[in-house]
Design a protein around this motif. Structure first.
Motif, PDB file in Angstrom:
ATOM      1  N   GLY A 191       0.519   9.921  21.014  1.00 24.25           N
ATOM      2  CA  GLY A 191      -0.807   9.481  20.593  1.00 24.25           C
ATOM      3  C   GLY A 191      -1.952  10.383  21.043  1.00 24.25           C
ATOM      4  N   THR A 192      -1.929  10.843  22.297  1.00 25.78           N
ATOM      5  CA  THR A 192      -3.037  11.691  22.751  1.00 25.78           C
ATOM      6  C   THR A 192      -2.990  13.057  22.067  1.00 25.78           C
ATOM      7  N   SER A 193      -1.816  13.473  21.632  1.00 22.29           N
ATOM      8  CA  SER A 193      -1.688  14.778  20.965  1.00 22.29           C
ATOM      9  C   SER A 193      -2.236  14.750  19.540  1.00 22.29           C
ATOM     10  N   VAL A 194      -2.369  13.539  18.972  1.00 31.66           N
ATOM     11  CA  VAL A 194      -2.893  13.426  17.598  1.00 31.66           C
ATOM     12  C   VAL A 194      -4.141  12.533  17.584  1.00 31.66           C
ATOM     13  N   ALA A 195      -4.871  12.547  18.716  1.00 30.90           N
ATOM     14  CA  ALA A 195      -5.971  11.587  18.897  1.00 30.90           C
ATOM     15  C   ALA A 195      -7.135  11.792  17.939  1.00 30.90           C
ATOM     16  N   ASP A 196      -7.334  13.012  17.449  1.00 33.76           N
ATOM     17  CA  ASP A 196      -8.404  13.236  16.470  1.00 33.76           C
ATOM     18  C   ASP A 196      -7.997  14.400  15.561  1.00 33.76           C
ATOM     19  N   LEU A 197      -8.875  14.731  14.613  1.00 33.19           N
ATOM     20  CA  LEU A 197      -8.492  15.729  13.613  1.00 33.19           C
ATOM     21  C   LEU A 197      -8.285  17.115  14.229  1.00 33.19           C
ATOM     22  N   ASP A 198      -9.105  17.463  15.242  1.00 33.97           N
ATOM     23  CA  ASP A 198      -8.923  18.771  15.884  1.00 33.97           C
ATOM     24  C   ASP A 198      -7.554  18.854  16.561  1.00 33.97           C
ATOM     25  N   ARG A 199      -7.179  17.771  17.196  1.00 37.20           N
ATOM     26  CA  ARG A 199      -5.865  17.786  17.865  1.00 37.20           C
ATOM     27  C   ARG A 199      -4.728  17.815  16.848  1.00 37.20           C
ATOM     28  N   ILE A 200      -4.918  17.157  15.744  1.00 37.49           N
ATOM     29  CA  ILE A 200      -3.884  17.203  14.703  1.00 37.49           C
ATOM     30  C   ILE A 200      -3.760  18.636  14.179  1.00 37.49           C
ATOM     31  N   HIS A 201      -4.903  19.297  14.061  1.00 34.52           N
ATOM     32  CA  HIS A 201      -4.886  20.702  13.642  1.00 34.52           C
ATOM     33  C   HIS A 201      -4.119  21.543  14.668  1.00 34.52           C
ATOM     34  N   ASN A 202      -4.370  21.264  15.938  1.00 30.00           N
ATOM     35  CA  ASN A 202      -3.670  21.982  17.005  1.00 30.00           C
ATOM     36  C   ASN A 202      -2.162  21.725  16.958  1.00 30.00           C
ATOM     37  N   VAL A 203      -1.791  20.483  16.682  1.00 34.87           N
ATOM     38  CA  VAL A 203      -0.377  20.135  16.534  1.00 34.87           C
ATOM     39  C   VAL A 203       0.235  20.949  15.383  1.00 34.87           C
ATOM     40  N   ALA A 204      -0.516  21.058  14.303  1.00 33.48           N
ATOM     41  CA  ALA A 204      -0.007  21.827  13.157  1.00 33.48           C
ATOM     42  C   ALA A 204       0.270  23.278  13.560  1.00 33.48           C
ATOM     43  N   ARG A 205      -0.550  23.798  14.475  1.00 35.59           N
ATOM     44  CA  ARG A 205      -0.310  25.179  14.934  1.00 35.59           C
ATOM     45  C   ARG A 205       1.000  25.279  15.737  1.00 35.59           C
ATOM     46  N   HIS A 206       1.298  24.236  16.522  1.00 34.05           N
ATOM     47  CA  HIS A 206       2.600  24.221  17.230  1.00 34.05           C
ATOM     48  C   HIS A 206       3.747  24.235  16.214  1.00 34.05           C
ATOM     49  N   VAL A 207       3.594  23.443  15.174  1.00 35.04           N
ATOM     50  CA  VAL A 207       4.654  23.360  14.167  1.00 35.04           C
ATOM     51  C   VAL A 207       4.784  24.706  13.443  1.00 35.04           C
ATOM     52  N   LYS A 208       3.632  25.290  13.110  1.00 30.32           N
ATOM     53  CA  LYS A 208       3.634  26.577  12.397  1.00 30.32           C
ATOM     54  C   LYS A 208       4.360  27.661  13.208  1.00 30.32           C
ATOM     55  N   ARG A 209       4.144  27.626  14.516  1.00 29.84           N
ATOM     56  CA  ARG A 209       4.805  28.619  15.376  1.00 29.84           C
ATOM     57  C   ARG A 209       6.326  28.571  15.190  1.00 29.84           C
ATOM     58  N   GLU A 210       6.879  27.366  15.171  1.00 30.63           N
ATOM     59  CA  GLU A 210       8.340  27.232  15.054  1.00 30.63           C
ATOM     60  C   GLU A 210       8.814  27.566  13.636  1.00 30.63           C
ATOM     61  N   VAL A 211       8.003  27.167  12.647  1.00 29.54           N
ATOM     62  CA  VAL A 211       8.367  27.480  11.254  1.00 29.54           C
ATOM     63  C   VAL A 211       8.345  28.997  11.051  1.00 29.54           C
ATOM     64  N   ASP A 212       7.291  29.644  11.565  1.00 34.16           N
ATOM     65  CA  ASP A 212       7.172  31.099  11.413  1.00 34.16           C
ATOM     66  C   ASP A 212       8.318  31.832  12.109  1.00 34.16           C
ATOM     67  N   ALA A 213       8.862  31.212  13.158  1.00 28.75           N
ATOM     68  CA  ALA A 213       9.984  31.845  13.866  1.00 28.75           C
ATOM     69  C   ALA A 213      11.290  31.668  13.097  1.00 28.75           C
ATOM     70  N   GLY A 214      11.219  30.968  11.970  1.00 26.86           N
ATOM     71  CA  GLY A 214      12.398  30.836  11.115  1.00 26.86           C
ATOM     72  C   GLY A 214      13.233  29.592  11.376  1.00 26.86           C
ATOM     73  N   HIS A 215      12.721  28.670  12.184  1.00 24.10           N
ATOM     74  CA  HIS A 215      13.502  27.460  12.484  1.00 24.10           C
ATOM     75  C   HIS A 215      13.324  26.388  11.399  1.00 24.10           C
ATOM     76  N   GLU A 216      14.310  25.521  11.320  1.00 26.27           N
ATOM     77  CA  GLU A 216      14.177  24.328  10.483  1.00 26.27           C
ATOM     78  C   GLU A 216      13.523  23.242  11.343  1.00 26.27           C
ATOM     79  N   VAL A 217      12.488  22.625  10.798  1.00 23.80           N
ATOM     80  CA  VAL A 217      11.694  21.728  11.631  1.00 23.80           C
ATOM     81  C   VAL A 217      11.485  20.367  10.959  1.00 23.80           C
ATOM     82  N   ALA A 218      11.661  19.314  11.735  1.00 18.74           N
ATOM     83  CA  ALA A 218      11.188  17.984  11.326  1.00 18.74           C
ATOM     84  C   ALA A 218      10.257  17.502  12.427  1.00 18.74           C
TER      85      ALA A 218
END
Ligand code: ASP
Ligand code: MG
Length: 424
Positions: free
Chosen positions: A10-37
């Protein structure tokens, strides 16, 4: 290439800026070629607000309906995760990532019928796996599934952790990363002992004890599931810069790995100290010592949904009378006393004594299995500080000690240093 499930609390997605930041974490793993859920919680505070709405609905005057429909409770409180899964999917799409949201019923995540505290029975992972293979990121609403009655069901507070581990097991992920507002699991609560250290690894069994005994990092059920399915689970922080060095490290990302004990090479004897506040002790004096007494005590308590914890029965001196002491959460003590009072004749005891405001401090470590003297060191250390012990229970890998509430912090610090946990 690896397959990774990433969960954001919950605190990691507490507002839109944090959700954007979360998306950057996800992008890092996707860009590294991993399969992500991805699995998400509701924005912090949202679930409490929704629960409040359910509980505060004005009642019709004179209505004696004390309870609300648990299926409607689930329909309402599950909505928080629906919102964050959609928002994160949009944030990912805006970064050029192929992503879509999934509600529990769409996968489906099948649960039992226990609305409000449902258990996951089965997850259909094939479609998610197929789409991951095509490069799509699934953003799954945590905390929710579909009951056998074809209604939404939620998994109990903190249940998104369990959603994440269950999905990781279902898609056979190499790793399940639980992103939260702390950067790992510590030897004890750092707010009590600033010298607490972050653990690099902790065994499933130990984490299960830590979570059950008061460390609030993960829902207990998620650790059980991780243990059963051997899901390597990382606890790590979402607040670090997503692109800082080492964040994308496949084998050693920053955080604490919860894993099989075989994976832990340098096993310490003691891994951590946990504590649980607000315990109460109840003693039944001069019980008749005969078959069936324990059943007569704990049966009615179980029926009243009172969670009994430490149970200590004395060996009677003369074979006719004995004493029984056990603990319950402080909030349940009045109810427990009422139940025991109602059953006095059936149980057959002399007096009941009770005391609330106690604390259970626990020493945990799988190394205890093969080391003698671990308990003795705890008792010595507490005695040196003048802390009185009210009850003790042990298992293969833990020692739990009941003490007076005001000594909690001193006891935690004392035990933490008694086992050298403050030294690296
Ligand atoms: N949002 C739910 C809760 O607050 C589930 C979760 O966050 O894990 O309990
Ligand atoms: Mg949580």
């Amino acid at each position: 290439m690896a397959r990774i499930v990433m969960k954001f609390g919950g605190t990691s997605v507490a507002d839109l800026d944090r959700i954007h930041n979360v998306a950057r974490h996800v992008k890092r793993e996707v860009d590294a070629g991993h399969e992500v859920a991805v699995v998400v919680s509701a924005m912090s505070g949202k679930t409490n607000e929704l629960v409040g709405w359910v509980q505060n609905m004005p009642k019709v005057a004179g209505s004696n309906a004390p309870f609300y429909d648990a299926r409607e409770y689930d329909a309402i409180v599950a909505s928080g995760e629906q919102v964050t899964s959609g928002l994160l999917a949009i944030a990912l799409q805006s970064m050029g990532i192929n992503a879509r949201s999934w509600q529990g019923w769409q996968i489906p995540i099948r649960t039992d019928n226990a609305h409000g505290a449902a258990r996951i029975l089965d997850i259909e992972g094939a479609e998610i796996i197929r789409r991951m293979g095509e490069g799509q990121v699934a953003v799954v609403a945590g905390f929710q599934g579909l009951g056998p009655d074809n209604r939404l069901a939620t998994l109990g507070r903190g249940g998104s952790d369990t959603s994440a581990v269950a999905i990781a097991a279902a898609v056979k992920a190499d790793r399940c990363d639980i992103y939260t507002d702390v950067d790992g699991v510590y030897t004890t609560d750092p707010r009590i002992e600033p010298k607490a250290r972050r653990l690099k690894k902790i065994a499933f069994e130990e984490m299960l004890e830590m979570a059950s005994l008061g460390a609030k990092v993960l829902q207990v059920r998620s650790v059980e599931l991780a243990m059963v399915h051997k899901v390597r689970t990382f606890v790590r922080s979402s607040f670090e810069d997503p692109d800082a060095p080492g964040m994308g490290d496949l084998l050693n990302p920053p955080g604490t790995l919860i894993c099989d004990e075989e994976e832990i090479v340098e096993q310490e004897v003691v891994t951590g100290i946990a504590y649980a506040k607000d315990e109460a002790q109840i003693s039944l004096r001069r019980l008749s010592d005969r078959p069936g007494v324990s059943a007569a005590i704990f049966g009615p308590l179980a029926e009243a949904h009172i969670n009994v914890d430490m149970i200590v029965q004395n060996i009677s001196e003369d074979g006719s009378k004995t004493d029984m002491t056990f603990t319950v959460p402080s909030g349940d003590v009045d109810k427990a006393l009422r139940v025991l009072g109602d059953n006095k004749d059936k149980i057959g005891y002399d007096v009941i004594q009770s005391e609330a405001g106690l604390v259970k401090v626990s020493v945990i470590g799988i190394g205890m299995r093969s080391h003698a003297g671990v308990a003795a060191s705890a008792f010595r250390a507490l005695a040196d500080k003048g802390i009185n012990i009210k009850a003790i229970t042990t298992s293969e890998i833990k020692i739990s000690i009941l003490i007076d509430g005001p000594y909690a912090e001193l006891a935690v610090r004392t035990l933490h240093s008694a086992y050298g946990l403050d030294k690296s």
